[in-house]
Design a protein around this motif. Structure first.
Motif, PDB file in Angstrom:
ATOM      1  N   GLU A 109      98.155  72.952  35.275  1.00  0.00           N
ATOM      2  CA  GLU A 109      97.454  73.395  34.070  1.00  0.00           C
ATOM      3  C   GLU A 109      96.569  72.296  33.485  1.00  0.00           C
ATOM      4  OE1 GLU A 109     100.698  70.898  32.717  1.00  0.00           O
ATOM      5  OE2 GLU A 109     100.515  72.380  34.316  1.00  0.00           O
ATOM      6  N   LEU A 110      96.695  71.057  33.959  1.00  0.00           N
ATOM      7  CA  LEU A 110      95.898  69.941  33.461  1.00  0.00           C
ATOM      8  C   LEU A 110      94.422  70.162  33.790  1.00  0.00           C
ATOM      9  CD1 LEU A 110      95.870  66.945  32.316  1.00  0.00           C
ATOM     10  CD2 LEU A 110      95.953  66.238  34.733  1.00  0.00           C
ATOM     11  N   ILE A 111      93.553  69.903  32.810  1.00  0.00           N
ATOM     12  CA  ILE A 111      92.109  69.961  33.052  1.00  0.00           C
ATOM     13  C   ILE A 111      91.682  68.611  33.598  1.00  0.00           C
ATOM     14  CG2 ILE A 111      89.827  70.300  32.030  1.00  0.00           C
ATOM     15  CD1 ILE A 111      91.279  71.932  29.800  1.00  0.00           C
ATOM     16  N   VAL A 112      91.284  68.602  34.859  1.00  0.00           N
ATOM     17  CA  VAL A 112      90.893  67.359  35.526  1.00  0.00           C
ATOM     18  C   VAL A 112      89.374  67.302  35.621  1.00  0.00           C
ATOM     19  CG1 VAL A 112      91.019  65.978  37.629  1.00  0.00           C
ATOM     20  CG2 VAL A 112      93.038  67.240  36.837  1.00  0.00           C
ATOM     21  N   ILE A 113      88.815  66.294  34.989  1.00  0.00           N
ATOM     22  CA  ILE A 113      87.373  66.032  35.019  1.00  0.00           C
ATOM     23  C   ILE A 113      87.173  64.746  35.810  1.00  0.00           C
ATOM     24  CG2 ILE A 113      85.303  65.659  33.622  1.00  0.00           C
ATOM     25  CD1 ILE A 113      87.008  66.834  31.240  1.00  0.00           C
ATOM     26  N   THR A 114      86.244  64.748  36.737  1.00  0.00           N
ATOM     27  CA  THR A 114      86.009  63.549  37.538  1.00  0.00           C
ATOM     28  C   THR A 114      84.611  63.008  37.280  1.00  0.00           C
ATOM     29  OG1 THR A 114      85.272  64.912  39.411  1.00  0.00           O
ATOM     30  CG2 THR A 114      87.582  64.226  39.382  1.00  0.00           C
ATOM     31  N   ASP A 115      84.543  61.713  37.094  1.00  0.00           N
ATOM     32  CA  ASP A 115      83.241  61.055  36.968  1.00  0.00           C
ATOM     33  C   ASP A 115      82.567  61.047  38.341  1.00  0.00           C
ATOM     34  OD1 ASP A 115      81.450  59.136  35.271  1.00  0.00           O
ATOM     35  OD2 ASP A 115      81.759  58.107  37.179  1.00  0.00           O
ATOM     36  N   VAL A 116      81.299  61.465  38.362  1.00  0.00           N
ATOM     37  CA  VAL A 116      80.528  61.470  39.606  1.00  0.00           C
ATOM     38  C   VAL A 116      79.409  60.446  39.465  1.00  0.00           C
ATOM     39  CG1 VAL A 116      79.001  62.796  41.111  1.00  0.00           C
ATOM     40  CG2 VAL A 116      81.074  63.849  40.177  1.00  0.00           C
ATOM     41  N   CYS A 117      79.592  59.330  40.140  1.00  0.00           N
ATOM     42  CA  CYS A 117      78.592  58.266  40.135  1.00  0.00           C
ATOM     43  C   CYS A 117      78.848  57.399  41.355  1.00  0.00           C
ATOM     44  CB  CYS A 117      78.673  57.450  38.846  1.00  0.00           C
ATOM     45  SG  CYS A 117      77.197  56.421  38.554  1.00  0.00           S
ATOM     46  N   LEU A 118      77.905  56.526  41.665  1.00  0.00           N
ATOM     47  CA  LEU A 118      78.051  55.666  42.842  1.00  0.00           C
ATOM     48  C   LEU A 118      78.338  54.220  42.485  1.00  0.00           C
ATOM     49  CD1 LEU A 118      75.089  56.960  45.080  1.00  0.00           C
ATOM     50  CD2 LEU A 118      77.400  57.901  44.817  1.00  0.00           C
ATOM     51  N   CYS A 119      78.211  53.848  41.193  1.00  0.00           N
ATOM     52  CA  CYS A 119      78.232  52.426  40.848  1.00  0.00           C
ATOM     53  C   CYS A 119      79.538  51.735  41.202  1.00  0.00           C
ATOM     54  CB  CYS A 119      77.906  52.242  39.368  1.00  0.00           C
ATOM     55  SG  CYS A 119      79.063  53.020  38.223  1.00  0.00           S
ATOM     56  N   GLU A 120      80.680  52.451  41.067  1.00  0.00           N
ATOM     57  CA  GLU A 120      81.955  51.816  41.405  1.00  0.00           C
ATOM     58  C   GLU A 120      82.106  51.590  42.905  1.00  0.00           C
ATOM     59  OE1 GLU A 120      81.701  54.698  39.474  1.00  0.00           O
ATOM     60  OE2 GLU A 120      83.545  54.915  38.293  1.00  0.00           O
TER      61      GLU A 120
ATOM     62  N   ARG B  22      86.729  70.093  46.114  1.00  0.00           N
ATOM     63  CA  ARG B  22      87.673  70.448  47.181  1.00  0.00           C
ATOM     64  C   ARG B  22      89.072  69.929  46.874  1.00  0.00           C
ATOM     65  NH1 ARG B  22      83.532  68.985  52.115  1.00  0.00           N
ATOM     66  NH2 ARG B  22      82.773  71.113  52.528  1.00  0.00           N
ATOM     67  N   ALA B  23      89.143  68.775  46.220  1.00  0.00           N
ATOM     68  CA  ALA B  23      90.449  68.199  45.878  1.00  0.00           C
ATOM     69  C   ALA B  23      91.113  68.945  44.733  1.00  0.00           C
ATOM     70  CB  ALA B  23      90.287  66.728  45.521  1.00  0.00           C
ATOM     71  N   GLY B  24      90.310  69.683  43.948  1.00  0.00           N
ATOM     72  CA  GLY B  24      90.886  70.470  42.868  1.00  0.00           C
ATOM     73  C   GLY B  24      90.352  70.188  41.478  1.00  0.00           C
ATOM     74  N   ALA B  25      89.316  69.375  41.350  1.00  0.00           N
ATOM     75  CA  ALA B  25      88.759  69.068  40.034  1.00  0.00           C
ATOM     76  C   ALA B  25      88.281  70.344  39.349  1.00  0.00           C
ATOM     77  CB  ALA B  25      87.603  68.076  40.162  1.00  0.00           C
ATOM     78  N   ASP B  26      88.527  70.430  38.060  1.00  0.00           N
ATOM     79  CA  ASP B  26      88.050  71.574  37.273  1.00  0.00           C
ATOM     80  C   ASP B  26      86.597  71.400  36.864  1.00  0.00           C
ATOM     81  OD1 ASP B  26      90.669  73.106  36.800  1.00  0.00           O
ATOM     82  OD2 ASP B  26      91.188  71.074  36.184  1.00  0.00           O
ATOM     83  N   PHE B  27      86.227  70.171  36.520  1.00  0.00           N
ATOM     84  CA  PHE B  27      84.848  69.841  36.137  1.00  0.00           C
ATOM     85  C   PHE B  27      84.462  68.536  36.817  1.00  0.00           C
ATOM     86  CE2 PHE B  27      86.330  72.416  32.612  1.00  0.00           C
ATOM     87  CZ  PHE B  27      85.233  73.224  32.299  1.00  0.00           C
ATOM     88  N   VAL B  28      83.208  68.456  37.224  1.00  0.00           N
ATOM     89  CA  VAL B  28      82.646  67.190  37.695  1.00  0.00           C
ATOM     90  C   VAL B  28      81.646  66.732  36.642  1.00  0.00           C
ATOM     91  CG1 VAL B  28      83.016  67.623  40.142  1.00  0.00           C
ATOM     92  CG2 VAL B  28      80.893  68.404  39.073  1.00  0.00           C
ATOM     93  N   ALA B  29      81.588  65.410  36.435  1.00  0.00           N
ATOM     94  CA  ALA B  29      80.769  64.867  35.354  1.00  0.00           C
ATOM     95  C   ALA B  29      79.830  63.801  35.901  1.00  0.00           C
ATOM     96  CB  ALA B  29      81.672  64.290  34.265  1.00  0.00           C
ATOM     97  N   PRO B  30      78.616  64.176  36.285  1.00  0.00           N
ATOM     98  CA  PRO B  30      77.663  63.190  36.796  1.00  0.00           C
ATOM     99  C   PRO B  30      77.175  62.258  35.691  1.00  0.00           C
ATOM    100  CG  PRO B  30      76.625  65.353  36.607  1.00  0.00           C
ATOM    101  CD  PRO B  30      78.077  65.545  36.325  1.00  0.00           C
ATOM    102  N   SER B  31      77.305  60.942  35.940  1.00  0.00           N
ATOM    103  CA  SER B  31      76.964  59.948  34.926  1.00  0.00           C
ATOM    104  C   SER B  31      75.858  59.002  35.369  1.00  0.00           C
ATOM    105  CB  SER B  31      78.211  59.126  34.576  1.00  0.00           C
ATOM    106  OG  SER B  31      78.694  58.430  35.706  1.00  0.00           O
ATOM    107  N   ASP B  32      75.219  59.313  36.486  1.00  0.00           N
ATOM    108  CA  ASP B  32      74.281  58.406  37.132  1.00  0.00           C
ATOM    109  C   ASP B  32      72.907  58.352  36.477  1.00  0.00           C
ATOM    110  OD1 ASP B  32      72.479  60.614  38.769  1.00  0.00           O
ATOM    111  OD2 ASP B  32      74.544  61.202  38.394  1.00  0.00           O
ATOM    112  N   MET B  33      72.491  59.452  35.840  1.00  0.00           N
ATOM    113  CA  MET B  33      71.189  59.596  35.194  1.00  0.00           C
ATOM    114  C   MET B  33      70.022  59.652  36.179  1.00  0.00           C
ATOM    115  SD  MET B  33      71.590  60.236  32.030  1.00  0.00           S
ATOM    116  CE  MET B  33      69.998  59.973  31.278  1.00  0.00           C
ATOM    117  N   MET B  34      70.256  60.130  37.401  1.00  0.00           N
ATOM    118  CA  MET B  34      69.165  60.439  38.317  1.00  0.00           C
ATOM    119  C   MET B  34      68.551  61.788  37.930  1.00  0.00           C
ATOM    120  SD  MET B  34      69.073  57.852  40.429  1.00  0.00           S
ATOM    121  CE  MET B  34      69.885  56.641  39.380  1.00  0.00           C
ATOM    122  N   ASP B  35      67.247  61.892  38.015  1.00  0.00           N
ATOM    123  CA  ASP B  35      66.600  63.171  37.727  1.00  0.00           C
ATOM    124  C   ASP B  35      66.986  64.208  38.771  1.00  0.00           C
ATOM    125  OD1 ASP B  35      65.260  62.192  35.510  1.00  0.00           O
ATOM    126  OD2 ASP B  35      63.469  61.630  36.647  1.00  0.00           O
TER     127      ASP B  35
END
Length: 325
Positions: free
Chosen positions: A112-123, A156-169
């Motif tokens: 039931e946990l809402i899992v949001i994942t940061d989507v970026c390449l910097c790390e 695919r892993a099960g994230a409920d939301f993905v959150a792109p933080s890269d600021m690419m157009d």
């Protein structure tokens, strides 16, 4: 004449009256708890510049989330710390990567946990930038497929939301199309739409090991002086398929939160970022401020400005304080 017939202090005379007439209310359900995960077992690495924040191995991440769930927190935002980095950021979209593994474990234990994942390449990049680098340029369009593949691996892993933080157009459109084509039409996108090139990110870069090895991020993150451009970014990301939009940082950008709130109907997220957290922690450690009262006042201000949801490292503390009254 108004005075003395109208005396506004009548509305403030007792705690009960003040509570009844409170216009802006914080709720634990509106808090998103950011967490850092790295591979291994039994690892709890403190982040020196962020007292109380840790890089956790998956087993201890589960313990931390269990405690947060007990306190009523519904959602987390997950950042990954890879063991190795390269120029292609391959760890970001590795199906067996640290975030992907953590998401699978989290959803198995807390469906039931809402899992949001940061989507970026910097790390995950050896150079620490949020996109593909050619020479000294961070190239936009070559980065989009990598971001989309990262988002797909999280879904695919099960994230409920993905959150792109890269600021690419164009990254929201690229991610939405990739998710939909692969059958993940129900995976949402929370876009870091108005993400400013801020000095408030310093402690996060220590936590995530994501400081750029050359230059800075001003060619893709927003100029702190620009208000109208923030609205352009928000409206563009919504047109590309974002389900929610974010303003980051929060405290120095309350005017932007208000502007966005007045222009859009979708849920609005604000990120109470690492530098804001660290400043309060440092002052509280010296006895200069009342930490609880300062934090509650800050988050109330963010909410009053128009945010529906607040990402904050203080999520568990605030949950406890709200429960205590």
């Amino acid at each position: 004449m108004y005075y003395p017939q109208i005396r506004l202090r009548r509305r403030r005379l007792s705690p009960a009256v003040r509570k009844m007439l409170k216009e802006t209310r914080l709720a634990v359900e509106e808090l998103i708890y950011p967490l850092f995960v790295r591979s291994g077992t039994g690892i709890r690495e403190p982040v020196e510049s962020m007292p109380g924040v840790f890089r956790l191995s998956p087993d201890l991440l589960l313990e931390e989330v269990a405690a947060a769930r007990e306190e009523g927190i519904l959602a987390i935002l997950l950042f990954g710390i890879p063991d190795t980095k390269d120029e292609a950021a391959s760890g970001a979209y590795d199906e067996q990567g640290v975030v992907q593994d953590a998401v699978r474990r989290l959803k198995a234990h807390f469906p039931e946990l809402i899992v949001i994942t940061d989507v970026c390449l910097c790390e995950y990049t050896s150079h620490g930038h949020c996109g593909v680098v050619r020479g000294k340029e961070i190239v936009n369009d070559e980065t989009l497929p990598l971001l989309a593949q990262t988002a797909l691996s999280h879904a695919r892993a099960g994230a409920d939301f993905v959150a792109p933080s890269d600021m690419m157009d164009g990254r929201v459109k690229a991610i939405r199309e990739k998710l939909d084509f692969n059958g993940f039409t129900n995976t949402g996108i929370i876009s870091y739409a108005a993400k400013f090139a801020s000095a408030f990110y310093g402690p996060f870069r220590e936590a995530a090991g994501s400081a750029p090895s050359f230059g800075d991020r001003r060619s893709y993150q927003m100029n702190p002086a620009n208000r109208r451009e923030a609205l352009e970014e928000v409206l563009q990301d919504l047109a590309e398929g974002a389900d929610m939009v974010m303003v980051k940082p929060a405290l120095a950008y309350l005017d932007i939160i208000r502007e966005v709130r007045e222009r859009v109907l979708c849920p609005l997220v604000a990120y109470n970022v690492s530098g804001e957290y660290a400043l309060v922690k440092a002052a509280a450690a010296r006895g200069w401020i009342d930490e609880k009262q300062i934090v509650l006042e800050m988050l109330t201000g963010i909410k009053r400005a128009g945010a529906d949801l607040i990402i904050t490292y203080y999520a568990r503390d605030v949950a406890r304080w709200l429960r205590e009254g």
